[in-house]
Design an enzyme around this catalytic site. Structure first.
Site, PDB file in Angstrom:
ATOM      1  N   SER A   1       0.815  -1.203   0.000  1.00  0.00           N
ATOM      2  CA  SER A   1       0.000   0.000   0.000  1.00  0.00           C
ATOM      3  C   SER A   1       0.853   1.259   0.000  1.00  0.00           C
ATOM      4  O   SER A   1       1.950   1.289   0.573  1.00  0.00           O
ATOM      5  CB  SER A   1      -0.913   0.017   1.239  1.00  0.00           C
ATOM      6  OG  SER A   1      -1.603   1.243   1.343  1.00  0.00           O
TER       7      SER A   1
ATOM      8  N   LYS B   1      -7.973  -0.511  -9.328  1.00  0.00           N
ATOM      9  CA  LYS B   1      -8.555  -1.179  -8.157  1.00  0.00           C
ATOM     10  C   LYS B   1      -9.751  -0.382  -7.656  1.00  0.00           C
ATOM     11  O   LYS B   1      -9.625   0.815  -7.368  1.00  0.00           O
ATOM     12  CB  LYS B   1      -7.518  -1.322  -7.046  1.00  0.00           C
ATOM     13  CG  LYS B   1      -8.021  -2.064  -5.817  1.00  0.00           C
ATOM     14  CD  LYS B   1      -6.910  -2.211  -4.784  1.00  0.00           C
ATOM     15  CE  LYS B   1      -7.361  -3.017  -3.586  1.00  0.00           C
ATOM     16  NZ  LYS B   1      -8.396  -2.307  -2.801  1.00  0.00           N
TER      17      LYS B   1
ATOM     18  N   TYR C   1      -2.022   5.408  -4.444  1.00  0.00           N
ATOM     19  CA  TYR C   1      -2.860   6.582  -4.270  1.00  0.00           C
ATOM     20  C   TYR C   1      -2.122   7.737  -4.934  1.00  0.00           C
ATOM     21  O   TYR C   1      -0.961   8.010  -4.592  1.00  0.00           O
ATOM     22  CB  TYR C   1      -3.081   6.904  -2.792  1.00  0.00           C
ATOM     23  CG  TYR C   1      -4.014   5.975  -2.060  1.00  0.00           C
ATOM     24  CD1 TYR C   1      -5.346   5.864  -2.443  1.00  0.00           C
ATOM     25  CD2 TYR C   1      -3.573   5.234  -0.961  1.00  0.00           C
ATOM     26  CE1 TYR C   1      -6.215   5.025  -1.760  1.00  0.00           C
ATOM     27  CE2 TYR C   1      -4.435   4.399  -0.272  1.00  0.00           C
ATOM     28  CZ  TYR C   1      -5.751   4.293  -0.678  1.00  0.00           C
ATOM     29  OH  TYR C   1      -6.607   3.456  -0.008  1.00  0.00           O
TER      30      TYR C   1
ATOM     31  N   THR D   1      -5.799   2.881  -7.119  1.00  0.00           N
ATOM     32  CA  THR D   1      -7.078   2.812  -6.419  1.00  0.00           C
ATOM     33  C   THR D   1      -7.942   3.998  -6.817  1.00  0.00           C
ATOM     34  O   THR D   1      -7.497   5.147  -6.768  1.00  0.00           O
ATOM     35  CB  THR D   1      -6.858   2.799  -4.900  1.00  0.00           C
ATOM     36  OG1 THR D   1      -6.204   1.571  -4.540  1.00  0.00           O
ATOM     37  CG2 THR D   1      -8.171   2.884  -4.150  1.00  0.00           C
TER      38      THR D   1
ATOM     39  N   HIS E   1     -13.600  -1.926  -1.466  1.00  0.00           N
ATOM     40  CA  HIS E   1     -12.705  -1.485  -0.391  1.00  0.00           C
ATOM     41  C   HIS E   1     -13.038  -2.202   0.922  1.00  0.00           C
ATOM     42  O   HIS E   1     -12.932  -1.625   2.013  1.00  0.00           O
ATOM     43  CB  HIS E   1     -12.792   0.034  -0.203  1.00  0.00           C
ATOM     44  CG  HIS E   1     -11.475   0.689   0.078  1.00  0.00           C
ATOM     45  ND1 HIS E   1     -10.743   1.364  -0.869  1.00  0.00           N
ATOM     46  CD2 HIS E   1     -10.738   0.763   1.217  1.00  0.00           C
ATOM     47  CE1 HIS E   1      -9.637   1.847  -0.338  1.00  0.00           C
ATOM     48  NE2 HIS E   1      -9.598   1.481   0.932  1.00  0.00           N
TER      49      HIS E   1
END
Length: 388
Positions: free
Chosen positions: A107, A250, A130, A156, A274
């Protein structure tokens, strides 16, 4: 830990070790948690239709994704709460994934930098992205991801704002200074508290190899808030122009966006709500999976996350057309309960369950799992129960 025979056993161990507020942060969803519950209930609704006369004396769980062979179609999803579960956080997860020969999708929000994770792992790493608010920073970030050896990027798209995570609000987990209730809960779990404090001390040591970047849950929220407010088609096009490797999106929950994603050069999608932590009231991911698989028409790899707790769940998703699945909360339970070995135990439990399920279904290989082996799934074009 070896006495734990399924993911729920490991979940119970994690719950005993963690303060209530921290466990809720891992476990909870958004709003009334309708979508969180749907993710599980939808798997329970799907039934198997086994082929018992198939030759399954030898079984092969391996599969190929983006031209690379994986030991099994189960990946570790990106999560931002590893630091709360265990101070070793993503380092432990990456090492366990390497030991088990499964992919770990790191992440953007975590306790360690992407370079630190790559340096400690000999396994296959993907990166969940992100987008930073300054699009000029995207090029630098993508360059870092490539230089560190990550093999795929997943952008994402479902976090223009953070979901309404009411458990965290009720628990005052994000209060600064810490709310007395949270401090008392932490004190009631001395093993967890000692590890958490040790991790914060280690984070302050300059120059220490593998030095973690301090990351608490409130910082996680701030990190996402200060990233891009929304991801647009133009952003996907930008990342595609900067990244030569496999690119995934995603957070897809509808099939009518697949054509344009293909046009932009996207290689795969992750069907994801999510984990029920963003918009409450959306369908279970397994319910929209067939629609997206059909719309992708083999032009995109279609992965799924949300609600996977057993090898039987993995088999159901694969039978409905998923290329692979991702698990998040299960390995966080393992991380909380037993660190690196706990994560490894979760992976091995799921591997054993998938292997047993395939044998009982009459599927010797992952490719043998198809829609003929399941019923009760919501398939596009099929009549609803009221129409039958």
């Amino acid at each position: 830990m070896q006495g734990a025979i399924n993911v729920n056993d490991i979940r119970k161990l994690a719950r005993r070790r963690l303060p209530r507020a921290v466990f809720d942060a891992l476990e909870g969803g958004a709003g009334d948690e309708v979508s969180l519950r749907r993710n599980r209930a939808a798997f329970d609704r799907i039934e198997f239709r086994p082929r018992p006369l198939a030759d399954v004396a030898k079984r092969d769980l391996s599969t190929t994704v983006f031209g690379e062979q994986l030991s099994m179609p189960i990946l570790l999803a990106p999560t931002g709460a590893g630091r709360l579960a265990r101070s070793s956080a993503e380092i432990a997860v990456a090492r366990a994934a390497a030991r088990a020969d499964v992919v770990y999708m790191q992440s953007t929000v975590g306790a360690f930098t992407l370079e630190e994770i790559a340096a400690c792992s000999t396994g296959k790493l993907w990166y969940q992205l992100y987008l930073p608010p300054d699009r000029q920073e995207v090029k630098n970030l993508v360059s870092r991801i490539a230089a560190a050896g990550y093999r795929a990027i997943a952008v994402t798209i479902d976090t223009p704002v953070l979901g309404n995570r009411e458990r965290d609000a009720r628990n005052r987990l994000l209060a600064r200074p810490p709310h007395p209730k949270v401090l008392l809960q932490g004190a009631s779990r001395p093993v967890w508290a000692t590890d958490f404090v040790r991790g914060r001390v280690e984070a302050r040591r300059p120059g220490r190899p593998g030095r973690p970047v301090q990351q608490s849950l409130d910082q996680t929220r701030t990190s996402i808030k200060t990233s891009s407010d929304c991801v647009t088609w133009e952003d996907i096009e930008l990342v595609r122009s900067l990244w030569d490797g496999p690119l995934l999106v995603k957070g897809l929950m509808r099939g009518d966006e697949c054509d344009r994603l293909v046009e932009l050069g996207v290689d795969g999608v992750v069907v994801s709500n999510h984990g029920g932590r963003q918009l409450d009231g959306v369908p279970a991911t397994i319910d929209v999976l067939p629609e997206i698989v059909d719309a992708a028409a083999r032009r995109l790899a279609v992965l799924l996350d949300g609600g996977v707790r057993r090898g039987t769940d993995v088999a159901k998703a694969l039978a409905l057309g998923a290329t692979a699945v991702l698990v998040g909360r299960p390995y966080l339970y393992g991380l909380a309960a037993g660190g690196e070995d706990g994560v490894l135990r979760v992976i091995e439990v799921l591997r054993e369950e998938l292997d047993r399920t395939m044998a009982l279904l009459g599927a010797a290989t992952v490719a043998d799992l198809d829609r003929s082996l399941v019923s009760g799934a919501r398939v596009p074009g099929a009549p609803s129960p009221s129409e039958r």
